[in-house]
Design an enzyme around this catalytic site. Structure first.
Site, PDB file in Angstrom:
ATOM      1  N   TYR A 192      43.812 -25.773 -11.133  1.00  0.00           N
ATOM      2  CA  TYR A 192      42.869 -26.115 -10.298  1.00  0.00           C
ATOM      3  C   TYR A 192      41.619 -26.905 -10.906  1.00  0.00           C
ATOM      4  O   TYR A 192      41.249 -26.529 -12.146  1.00  0.00           O
ATOM      5  CB  TYR A 192      42.280 -24.608  -9.941  1.00  0.00           C
ATOM      6  CG  TYR A 192      40.957 -24.654  -8.890  1.00  0.00           C
ATOM      7  CD1 TYR A 192      40.922 -24.788  -7.810  1.00  0.00           C
ATOM      8  CD2 TYR A 192      39.859 -24.532  -9.704  1.00  0.00           C
ATOM      9  CE1 TYR A 192      40.019 -24.773  -6.859  1.00  0.00           C
ATOM     10  CE2 TYR A 192      38.757 -24.696  -8.804  1.00  0.00           C
ATOM     11  CZ  TYR A 192      38.689 -24.846  -7.436  1.00  0.00           C
ATOM     12  OH  TYR A 192      37.574 -24.778  -6.835  1.00  0.00           O
ATOM     13  N   HIS A 193      41.120 -27.799 -10.246  1.00  0.00           N
ATOM     14  CA  HIS A 193      40.316 -28.830 -10.521  1.00  0.00           C
ATOM     15  C   HIS A 193      38.728 -28.209 -10.177  1.00  0.00           C
ATOM     16  O   HIS A 193      38.258 -28.301  -9.277  1.00  0.00           O
ATOM     17  CB  HIS A 193      40.379 -30.277 -10.072  1.00  0.00           C
ATOM     18  CG  HIS A 193      39.780 -31.362 -10.933  1.00  0.00           C
ATOM     19  ND1 HIS A 193      38.563 -31.394 -11.400  1.00  0.00           N
ATOM     20  CD2 HIS A 193      40.590 -32.520 -11.361  1.00  0.00           C
ATOM     21  CE1 HIS A 193      38.459 -32.422 -12.112  1.00  0.00           C
ATOM     22  NE2 HIS A 193      39.519 -32.963 -11.893  1.00  0.00           N
ATOM     23  N   GLY A 194      37.986 -28.052 -11.342  1.00  0.00           N
ATOM     24  CA  GLY A 194      36.596 -27.590 -11.402  1.00  0.00           C
ATOM     25  C   GLY A 194      35.801 -28.887 -10.902  1.00  0.00           C
ATOM     26  O   GLY A 194      36.234 -29.897 -10.685  1.00  0.00           O
TER      27      GLY A 194
END
Length: 331
Positions: A129-131
């Site tokens: 998951y990309h912050g």
């Protein structure tokens, strides 16, 4: 304030240096009551200081990246080229930078990595998951390099390759444009490939609810099938609380990104929140599974990690308190 007829000579011992300086500035600028304006300016500075700090702190990450680039250039000039015949020329530089980033991760974010044993000795594709920024990936690269002596190959958005001065850093740490051929080659050579299917869109427009935004992307799944490697989900707790985005819910800014494909939204924060990265169970290669089915499996596995390890909605204060409270016990 002194009278205009008074001077600031040595004989005016009772007049302070600051008062003299203000008097001279008034004469030079022609502005009366300059002291009152300066007092008001100082008041405004203190009033907006917290906001300035929030806007400037993310620049620390950029500064660290450029310091890393400088170190690489120094290393390139100072290292004896004969070492290239003994091992990878850049091994020493990678270890040096990994140590710097690892120390920063431990001090600033109390960074921890859980489930490293789930990474195989052979090839694998890691999806995460990309912050708002990939700060957790920087920490991950350093930790894996130090603890497993392995390099992670990351697929990055096209704009990353346009950032001035970053080419050497990208090359040394094996950052890829992400063509299927490149990705398959890494895996066929036994490497670890890392992809955030949500990309910049997920970074900018996901929120404190940690919504996965993969749209119809399934190319990574096809690459895993072609290379016959497992997919390993990865998630970092509180990654959206360390740096946040201004305007992620404004429709015009979303349309602007879709048109330009550039991350132009401002960021703030770089809060020293607790960051913990978790690896999920590997999804093994199955020749009977299609790319669409594998994509759904990977997405569900990532969602499971989010549901298990992240309190929704995310909260900066709570994430900060995790630095000082008793370590959370996982099931």
């Amino acid at each position: 304030m002194i009278n205009q007829n008074e001077s600031c000579g040595a004989e005016q011992i009772s007049i302070s240096y600051l008062t003299c300086l203000l008097s001279l500035l008034e004469e030079w600028t022609g502005v009366e009551h300059l002291e009152e304006y300066l007092s008001y300016l100082i008041y405004l500075t203190w009033l907006f200081m917290p906001l300035l700090i929030l806007l400037l702190l993310p620049a620390v990450i950029v500064l660290l990246l450029y310091i890393s680039v400088i170190i690489l250039h120094i290393y390139k000039r100072k290292t004896d080229l004969k070492e290239a015949y003994l091992n990878d020329f850049w091994d020493g530089a990678r270890q040096m930078l990994a140590t710097i980033w690892y120390v920063h991760a431990r001090i600033w974010n109390g960074y921890e990595l859980r489930g490293l044993e789930k990474i195989p000795d052979g090839p694998a594709l890691i999806v995460f998951y990309h912050g708002a920024t990939p700060i957790d990936f920087f920490y991950l690269v350093a930790t894996v390099l130090i603890r497993k002596k392995r390099i992670l190959h990351i697929v990055a958005d096209h704009f990353v390759f346009l950032i001035p001065g970053m080419k050497l850093l990208l090359d040394v740490f094996c950052v890829l444009h992400g063509s299927p051929e490149e990705c398959r080659k890494v895996l066929e050579n036994g490497g670890l490939l890392v992809i955030a299917p949500g990309g910049v869109r997920e970074a900018l427009f996901s929120d404190e609810n940690y919504t996965i935004m993969w749209r119809n992307r399934k190319g990574f799944a096809q690459v895993a099938i072609d290379a016959k490697v497992p997919i390993i989900p990865m998630f970092t707790r509180n990654v959206r609380e360390t740096i946040r985005i201004f305007g992620g819910r404004i429709r015009f800014l979303r349309s602007l990104y879709e048109y330009l494909r550039l991350p132009l939204l401002p960021v703030y924060g770089n809060f020293p929140v607790k960051l913990q990265t978790y690896f999920g169970d590997p999804i093994p290669y199955d020749p009977n599974v299609t790319a669409e089915e594998l994509t759904e499996k990977a997405k569900n596995a990532l969602q499971y990690l989010i549901d298990k390890h992240q309190e929704i909605p995310g909260n900066v204060w709570r994430a900060l308190m995790e630095r000082v409270t008793t370590e959370r016990k996982d099931d």
